[in-house]
Design a protein around this motif. Structure first.
Motif, PDB file in Angstrom:
ATOM      1  N   VAL A  13      45.775  38.870  42.916  1.00 43.64           N
ATOM      2  CA  VAL A  13      45.053  39.661  41.916  1.00 43.64           C
ATOM      3  C   VAL A  13      43.774  40.218  42.530  1.00 43.64           C
ATOM      4  CG1 VAL A  13      43.812  39.584  39.712  1.00 43.64           C
ATOM      5  CG2 VAL A  13      46.028  38.446  39.926  1.00 43.64           C
ATOM      6  N   TRP A  14      42.994  39.378  43.192  1.00 42.78           N
ATOM      7  CA  TRP A  14      41.727  39.818  43.790  1.00 42.78           C
ATOM      8  C   TRP A  14      41.945  40.904  44.840  1.00 42.78           C
ATOM      9  CZ3 TRP A  14      37.280  39.391  41.626  1.00 42.78           C
ATOM     10  CH2 TRP A  14      37.014  38.327  40.781  1.00 42.78           C
ATOM     11  N   LYS A  15      43.049  40.824  45.584  1.00 46.18           N
ATOM     12  CA  LYS A  15      43.349  41.852  46.591  1.00 46.18           C
ATOM     13  C   LYS A  15      43.584  43.218  45.935  1.00 46.18           C
ATOM     14  CE  LYS A  15      45.435  38.819  50.024  1.00 46.18           C
ATOM     15  NZ  LYS A  15      46.708  38.396  50.643  1.00 46.18           N
ATOM     16  N   LEU A  16      44.049  43.227  44.700  1.00 47.97           N
ATOM     17  CA  LEU A  16      44.361  44.472  43.998  1.00 47.97           C
ATOM     18  C   LEU A  16      43.148  45.095  43.299  1.00 47.97           C
ATOM     19  CD1 LEU A  16      47.768  43.321  42.499  1.00 47.97           C
ATOM     20  CD2 LEU A  16      47.424  45.045  44.294  1.00 47.97           C
ATOM     21  N   ILE A  17      42.049  44.364  43.211  1.00 48.15           N
ATOM     22  CA  ILE A  17      40.834  44.890  42.579  1.00 48.15           C
ATOM     23  C   ILE A  17      40.100  45.748  43.617  1.00 48.15           C
ATOM     24  CG2 ILE A  17      38.647  44.292  41.455  1.00 48.15           C
ATOM     25  CD1 ILE A  17      41.181  43.530  39.836  1.00 48.15           C
ATOM     26  N   PRO A  18      39.825  47.021  43.305  1.00 42.93           N
ATOM     27  CA  PRO A  18      39.214  47.915  44.297  1.00 42.93           C
ATOM     28  C   PRO A  18      37.702  47.695  44.447  1.00 42.93           C
ATOM     29  CG  PRO A  18      39.565  49.090  42.252  1.00 42.93           C
ATOM     30  CD  PRO A  18      40.151  47.720  42.064  1.00 42.93           C
ATOM     31  N   LEU A  19      37.346  46.630  45.147  1.00 42.97           N
ATOM     32  CA  LEU A  19      35.941  46.310  45.365  1.00 42.97           C
ATOM     33  C   LEU A  19      35.389  47.113  46.537  1.00 42.97           C
ATOM     34  CD1 LEU A  19      36.037  42.424  45.000  1.00 42.97           C
ATOM     35  CD2 LEU A  19      35.318  44.106  43.297  1.00 42.97           C
ATOM     36  N   ARG A  20      34.122  47.474  46.440  1.00 40.70           N
ATOM     37  CA  ARG A  20      33.450  48.197  47.519  1.00 40.70           C
ATOM     38  C   ARG A  20      33.429  47.340  48.784  1.00 40.70           C
ATOM     39  NH1 ARG A  20      27.440  49.530  46.664  1.00 40.70           N
ATOM     40  NH2 ARG A  20      28.252  49.732  44.563  1.00 40.70           N
TER      41      ARG A  20
END
Length: 193
Positions: A13-20
């Motif tokens: 899930v965290w890998k799919l969140i587009p974080l800067r």
């Protein structure tokens, strides 16, 4: 901590969140430290989230876990990440709506006159209408004193309203704020919705 960060599902899930910037967490980190690390982890602009996605991702992971445990429903990491981003966008839209209502309130506070203040109480009649198709709401209000003299009135159209409950809550917040402005001039309030 394992459920939110360490298990393979949460990591996907965290890998799919587009974080800067990718946030790297030590294996022995506690929740408070994770919160501090994620404070500056802002989503990239296409996500529509202007602040950190941290609370929305945690809630999406937790509620997905509950769906699995209590209802035997399984969501994919992509569905969970999408749910988190949608929650974050909905929150940001709600904050923008609140800012719009605050601007209306400030304008009304400046324009509310001192006419007809001889009554001992203030009555407010207000309502909100919601259009699901356009996701717009209309709110209106009229304040009058005990003698029936109008003290203030107005209406507003609000954009990007997600549910009728949001429209009613914004109407309630607006009326409460307007009453605060008028309450220094009268001793009682009667609210009709």
């Amino acid at each position: 901590m394992h459920t939110f960060f360490s298990c393979s599902f949460a990591q996907e899930v965290w890998k799919l969140i587009p974080l800067r910037q990718v946030v790297h967490l030590a294996t022995n980190i506690n929740f408070k430290q994770a919160l501090v690390e994620f404070r500056t982890a802002v989503c990239l602009p296409p996500s529509g989230i202007a602040t950190t996605a941290f609370p929305w991702v945690l809630w999406a992971i937790w509620s997905t876990r509950n769906l699995h445990v209590f209802e035997n429903r399984i969501l994919s990491p992509m569905e969970t990440a999408t749910k988190a981003l949608n929650l974050g966008r909905e929150w940001n839209n709600a904050q923008q709506q609140i800012q719009s209502v605050k601007k209306v309130i400030l304008t009304l506070r400046r324009s509310t006159g001192n006419n007809g203040e001889s009554g001992t109480y203030t009555t407010c009649r207000s309502d909100a209408a919601y259009d699901k198709r356009s996701k717009r709401a209309g709110i209106a209000w009229i304040f009058s004193n005990g003698n029936g003299t109008h003290l203030s009135h107005g209406s507003a159209t609000l954009e990007s309203i997600t549910t009728p409950l949001v429209a009613k809550q914004l109407r309630s917040d607006l009326v409460s704020s307007l009453h605060w402005n008028l309450s220094t001039k009268s001793s009682k309030l009667s609210l009709t919705t």
